[in-house]
Design an enzyme around this catalytic site. Sequence first.
Site, short mmCIF file in Angstrom:
data_model
loop_
_atom_site.label_atom_id
_atom_site.label_comp_id
_atom_site.label_asym_id
_atom_site.label_seq_id
_atom_site.Cartn_x
_atom_site.Cartn_y
_atom_site.Cartn_z
N CYS A 1 10.15 -14.70 -18.28
CA CYS A 1 10.38 -15.45 -17.04
C CYS A 1 9.54 -16.74 -17.03
O CYS A 1 9.82 -17.65 -17.79
CB CYS A 1 10.11 -14.57 -15.83
SG CYS A 1 10.93 -15.14 -14.32
N HIS B 1 12.78 -8.99 -16.69
CA HIS B 1 11.57 -8.19 -16.49
C HIS B 1 11.88 -6.71 -16.66
O HIS B 1 13.00 -6.26 -16.43
CB HIS B 1 11.04 -8.39 -15.07
CG HIS B 1 10.40 -9.71 -14.82
ND1 HIS B 1 9.16 -10.04 -15.32
CD2 HIS B 1 10.83 -10.78 -14.11
CE1 HIS B 1 8.85 -11.26 -14.91
NE2 HIS B 1 9.85 -11.74 -14.19
#
Length: 480
Positions: free
Chosen positions: A325, A422
Site C-alpha cells: 500500500c 493488505h
Amino acid sequence: MIQGAGSNVGKSMLVAGIARAATRAGLRVAPFKPQNMSNNAAVTVDGGEIGRAQALQALACGRDPVVDMNPVLLKPETDIGAQVILRGQRIATVQARAYGQMKAQLLPEVLASFHALAKTCDLIIVEGAGSPAEINLRAGDIANMGFAAAAGVPVVLIGDIDRGGVIAQLVGTHVVLDPSDDALIKGFAINKFRGDPSLFADGMTAIAGRTGWTPLGILPWFADAWRLPAEDVMDVASRPGGPIRIAVPRLNRIANFDDLDPLSTTPDVSVEIVPEGRPLPLDADLILLPGSKSTIADLAHFRAQGWDIDLAAHIRRGGHVLGICGGYQMLGQTIADPNGIEGPPGSVPGLGHLDITTVMGRQKRVKLSQAIYRPTGDAVSGYEIHLGQTTGPATQSPWLTLDGRPEGAQSADGRIMGCYLHGLFAADAFRAAYLARLGKPVTAGDYGASVQTTLDALADHIAAHLDLDALLGMAETIKG
C-alpha cells in the site's frame, strides 16, 4: 462497558477474552467501541472501516465484523488532525478542536449503531477509549462516560499494575469523576500483574474501601498476548525468532500493520521494527515497507532517517524488498497529490526502485478482496484500503490476480515487489511460498488456528482469575 484508568491498560484484550468466554457459554455476543483512534483499520463485510481491535473481538464472538461495532473511527493524519470515519465511511478531516465541536452531532449516530447491534445479540461488551479521568474532555464525550450515561451502560474500570501507581489510578479516577459518572462504575479489576497476586490483596481492599466498587479480580500477565493482532502501534515490537530476518521501518503514520502479525508468529522468522535514528540492518533478508496514513509525509521521514540510502545499499547487495500500500507507492518514481489530499497539492519523487507512478485521488477504495499468487496459484484473502491509483511499466509484471484483475508490480529480477493488498501473509501457503523466495527453509504453520487457540487461552485465563459471573451479572437490559 470496560473502561481503563489509563491508555493501553489492556481493554481491547479483555473485551476479546470476555467475549470469547461468554460466546463459549452459549450467548450471542457482540463487541462495541463508540469511538476509536487508530490507523490500523479493518475492512468489514458491509464495506466500511472499523478499528482492528473490534475485528479481533468480532472473531472472538464468532461473528463477521460490521461497521456498527465501531461507528466512529479517527485516523490521525497529523499531530493535531485526523480523518473522521462515521459508520465505516470517511466524512471529514478535522483538527482536534473542530472535532471537539463535532462530537455532539455524532452521539445520535453512535447510539443508533449501538441499538442496531443490540438487536442481533444477547450481550454487548463495550470498550472505552483512553480514560474517563480525562475530565477536561467530558463535555460532549462519546467514548467513555458520555456514552455510558447516554446508553445506560454499567462500567467496569481496569487498572494496569505493570506501570505502577495502580491504586492512585483507580482511586484518583473515583475522586475526579462527577458523582453521576462515578455511580455508573460497578466494579474494578487489576490487569498485567507479575508475581504472586495474593501480595496485592490489601491493595484490592484499599481500592474497594475508598471507591465502593466491587473487586472482580487480579489478572496475571498474559504472556501470549503478542500472538493476537495488535491495534496500537506502540504494541508493535521486534520479535526474535528464526534465521529469516525481516526489517520494518517504523513510519510516523504507519497504518494497517496487521501484515506483520502472521510473520511475527512464524517460527523461522525474526521481525525487527526499526525505530527512527537507527539504520536499516545490513543483514536483513527482506525490508518490508508497510502501509502509511500519510504516504508523502512518511516518505520525507523515511529519507530524513537515511533509510533511503540503507534501502539502496540493501538492493545493491541483492536483498529483497516488499512494499504494501503506502510502502508500494513509496517505491515508485513519483507520488502526485494534485488535490491536496495529504497536504499541499504537488508531486514528490519516490524512492525510484519500481517503474511506477501514483496519483492520489479523492475516492478511497475500501474492499475485502480475494487474490491468487501467480507464481504458485495459491489463494490469498485480504483487503484494500487506499486512495492512490498506481500505473507504470512495472505494473505489466503483476504477481497477484486480485478479484480477476492483475495487481502489483515488480522489478525485472523479481527482488523488489509491491501491491495494494493488505492481509496477504495470513494465507499460510502464500506466506510459505513468498518466504521461500528469500533462500532459507521455512515452516509457515497455521496462522488462523494460532489466533483461535490464543483467543481460547485468553478466555481461559480471564475465567480463571476474574469473577466472570459477577461481571456479567452487572449487565443491564438496554433501554430504548
